[in-house]
Scaffold this active site. Structure first.
Site, PDB file in Angstrom:
ATOM      1  N   ARG A  90       0.871  -1.181   0.000  1.00 40.49           N
ATOM      2  CA  ARG A  90       0.000   0.000   0.000  1.00 40.49           C
ATOM      3  C   ARG A  90       0.912   1.236   0.000  1.00 40.49           C
ATOM      4  O   ARG A  90       1.736   1.396   0.903  1.00 40.49           O
ATOM      5  CB  ARG A  90      -0.949   0.000   1.215  1.00 40.49           C
ATOM      6  CG  ARG A  90      -1.908  -1.199   1.183  1.00 40.49           C
ATOM      7  CD  ARG A  90      -3.120  -0.996   2.051  1.00 40.49           C
ATOM      8  NE  ARG A  90      -3.981   0.067   1.571  1.00 40.49           N
ATOM      9  CZ  ARG A  90      -4.986   0.586   2.285  1.00 40.49           C
ATOM     10  NH1 ARG A  90      -5.220   0.151   3.507  1.00 40.49           N
ATOM     11  NH2 ARG A  90      -5.740   1.539   1.777  1.00 40.49           N
ATOM     12  N   ASP A 243      -2.946   9.492   7.004  1.00 39.87           N
ATOM     13  CA  ASP A 243      -2.053   8.411   6.575  1.00 39.87           C
ATOM     14  C   ASP A 243      -0.648   8.917   6.273  1.00 39.87           C
ATOM     15  O   ASP A 243       0.301   8.145   6.214  1.00 39.87           O
ATOM     16  CB  ASP A 243      -2.631   7.715   5.343  1.00 39.87           C
ATOM     17  CG  ASP A 243      -3.862   6.922   5.722  1.00 39.87           C
ATOM     18  OD1 ASP A 243      -4.950   7.531   5.853  1.00 39.87           O
ATOM     19  OD2 ASP A 243      -3.745   5.712   5.928  1.00 39.87           O
ATOM     20  N   LYS A 254      -8.258   9.405   4.096  1.00 39.71           N
ATOM     21  CA  LYS A 254      -9.225   8.707   3.243  1.00 39.71           C
ATOM     22  C   LYS A 254      -9.957   9.671   2.304  1.00 39.71           C
ATOM     23  O   LYS A 254     -10.318  10.777   2.702  1.00 39.71           O
ATOM     24  CB  LYS A 254     -10.220   7.965   4.149  1.00 39.71           C
ATOM     25  CG  LYS A 254     -11.253   7.129   3.447  1.00 39.71           C
ATOM     26  CD  LYS A 254     -10.676   6.137   2.480  1.00 39.71           C
ATOM     27  CE  LYS A 254      -9.651   5.220   3.105  1.00 39.71           C
ATOM     28  NZ  LYS A 254      -8.837   4.485   2.101  1.00 39.71           N
TER      29      LYS A 254
HETATM   30  O1  MRU Z   1      -7.680   2.543   3.532  1.00 41.27           O
HETATM   31  P1  MRU Z   1      -7.585   2.485   5.021  1.00 41.27           P
HETATM   32  O2  MRU Z   1      -8.781   1.888   5.663  1.00 41.27           O
HETATM   33  O3  MRU Z   1      -6.295   1.842   5.476  1.00 41.27           O
HETATM   34  O4  MRU Z   1      -7.527   3.995   5.436  1.00 41.27           O
HETATM   35  C1  MRU Z   1      -7.457   4.370   6.779  1.00 41.27           C
HETATM   36  C2  MRU Z   1      -7.532   5.826   6.977  1.00 41.27           C
HETATM   37  O5  MRU Z   1      -7.611   6.603   6.053  1.00 41.27           O
HETATM   38  C3  MRU Z   1      -7.387   6.322   8.384  1.00 41.27           C
HETATM   39  O6  MRU Z   1      -8.131   7.482   8.570  1.00 41.27           O
HETATM   40  C4  MRU Z   1      -5.911   6.560   8.579  1.00 41.27           C
HETATM   41  O7  MRU Z   1      -5.187   5.372   8.544  1.00 41.27           O
HETATM   42  C5  MRU Z   1      -5.469   7.390   9.668  1.00 41.27           C
HETATM   43  S1  MRU Z   1      -5.995   6.953  11.277  1.00 41.27           S
HETATM   44  C6  MRU Z   1      -5.241   5.659  11.883  1.00 41.27           C
END
Ligand code: MRU
Length: 362
Positions: A90, A243, A254
């Site tokens: 990822r 992230d 997200k």
């Molecule tokens: O695609 P994901 O479910 O891994 O995305 C997660 C997010 O966007 C969270 O908001 C992000 O990891 C920050 S909080 C721990």
């Protein structure tokens, strides 16, 4: 956090130390099941398919993935290959690269025979530190929420969140949800608007699940409802995770987070971003230009997963045959739209100066 009275973390070393246990997030909220990851390949697959997800948690899974690879073959070539394999799963959350680099840099100078054990210790330390950082974020965020609540005596504090930045996204506590858990436990009258967060619906499935288990009052809304609620005085604050956070405080989270920040700014509502230091990418400034945005399968847009009346978890098609989908998984909110960053070291302005003030020693 607890599920039916039992305390869980999202990831753990299994007895014997040669496999990793995780909560299977693909099955939530309808089934609580766990999975065992026995190899680097299985760890990489769990991250890629989002059995585990959330920036801090994929970092810890990556760290344990390196340990699993080194248990089989501790050579330099094996270390490099496992690093590349895990790092490619990822691309957006920087915690993955950060955790992999931390384990690699710890074990690379050691004789091969000592590497697997050192990787295990380092991965365990990353996991424990993540819990401590998230709990500290919770304490700093609690103080902020207490101030907001004090300005509205006798009223419910309505907080909106996007995606899942709760304990399932980390090892425990969460980032954006940690202050919410702390506030609820401290007796604050708090209610959470939960964005469903299409296309993977981490809000409707995971955030709602977590809040429900903890007894926090919440309501699931479609992603497009937030602006309307803000215009009508029904949102007192927005809080999300990130992230990847740049040196100057741009935050990548997200997909859809940016639109919430714009709506919050237009309605004069504070927009907070909660993060541990492991999410900061000190090597970049401009999030829009420099952060790689993961493009996931268009099928996540054209189809949707849920539980059918007979209890089976099933996927159905939403779009007509032949209509293409496009699925960027994250977007960037520029620092100027962020009211403050809530970190394990305290609350600061989303700016190079703010971050420098807290992390000048890093
Ligand atoms: O695609 P994901 O479910 O891994 O995305 C997660 C997010 O966007 C969270 O908001 C992000 O990891 C920050 S909080 C721990």
């Amino acid at each position: 956090m607890k599920i039916d009275g039992q305390a869980w973390r999202t990831i753990w070393l299994e007895p014997g130390g040669r496999s990793i246990g995780v909560i299977d997030q693909i099955q939530l909220p309808h089934q609580f099941t766990t999975r065992t990851l026995r190899s680097c390949d299985e760890a990489a697959e769990a991250i890629r398919t989002m059995v585990v997800r959330g920036a801090p948690l994929i970092g810890v899974t990556g760290a344990y993935g390196l340990m699993l690879a080194l248990q089989v073959d501790p050579s330099d070539d094996s270390l490099a290959a496992a690093f590349d394999q895990l790092n490619a799963t990822r691309p957006t959350a920087v915690n993955l690269r950060w955790a992999l680099e931390r384990v690699r840099d710890r074990v690379a100078p050691l004789p091969p025979a000592e590497r697997a054990e050192a990787a295990q210790v380092e991965a365990g330390a990353i996991a424990d530190e993540d819990v401590a950082m998230c709990e500290a974020i919770g304490e700093h965020g609690l103080a902020l929420f207490q101030k907001l609540a004090a300005a509205r005596p006798g009223q419910t504090l309505n907080v909106l969140t996007h995606c899942n930045a709760g304990w399932l996204a980390t090892v425990d506590w969460g980032t954006a949800l940690a202050p919410i858990y702390k506030a609820h436990r401290a007796g604050l009258d708090i209610h959470v608007w939960v964005d469903e967060t299409r296309p993977r619906n981490q809000g409707a499935s995971l955030t709602a699940y977590e809040l429900g288990r903890e007894g926090v009052p919440h309501t699931v809304i479609v992603d497009n409802a937030g602006g309307h609620l803000m215009q009508h005085g029904q949102v007192d604050a927005v809080i999300v995770g990130t992230d990847r956070t740049t040196r100057r405080g741009d935050v990548c989270n997200k997909i859809g987070t940016y639109l919430k920040a714009l709506a919050a700014r237009d309605n004069n509502i504070p927009f907070y971003v909660a993060l541990p230091a492991s999410t900061i990418d000190w090597s970049i400034d401009d999030g829009v230009a420099e952060i790689p945005i993961e493009a996931r399968s268009p099928e996540e847009v054209t189809h949707i997963q849920g539980r059918s009346p007979d209890g089976a978890i099933t996927t159905v098609q939403l779009s007509p045959d032949g209509s293409p989908g496009f699925n960027p998984a994250f977007d960037v909110t520029p620092a100027r739209l962020v009211t403050a960053l809530i970190t394990e070291r305290g609350v600061v302005a989303a700016s190079a100066a703010g971050l420098q003030e807290l992390y000048g020693d890093v």
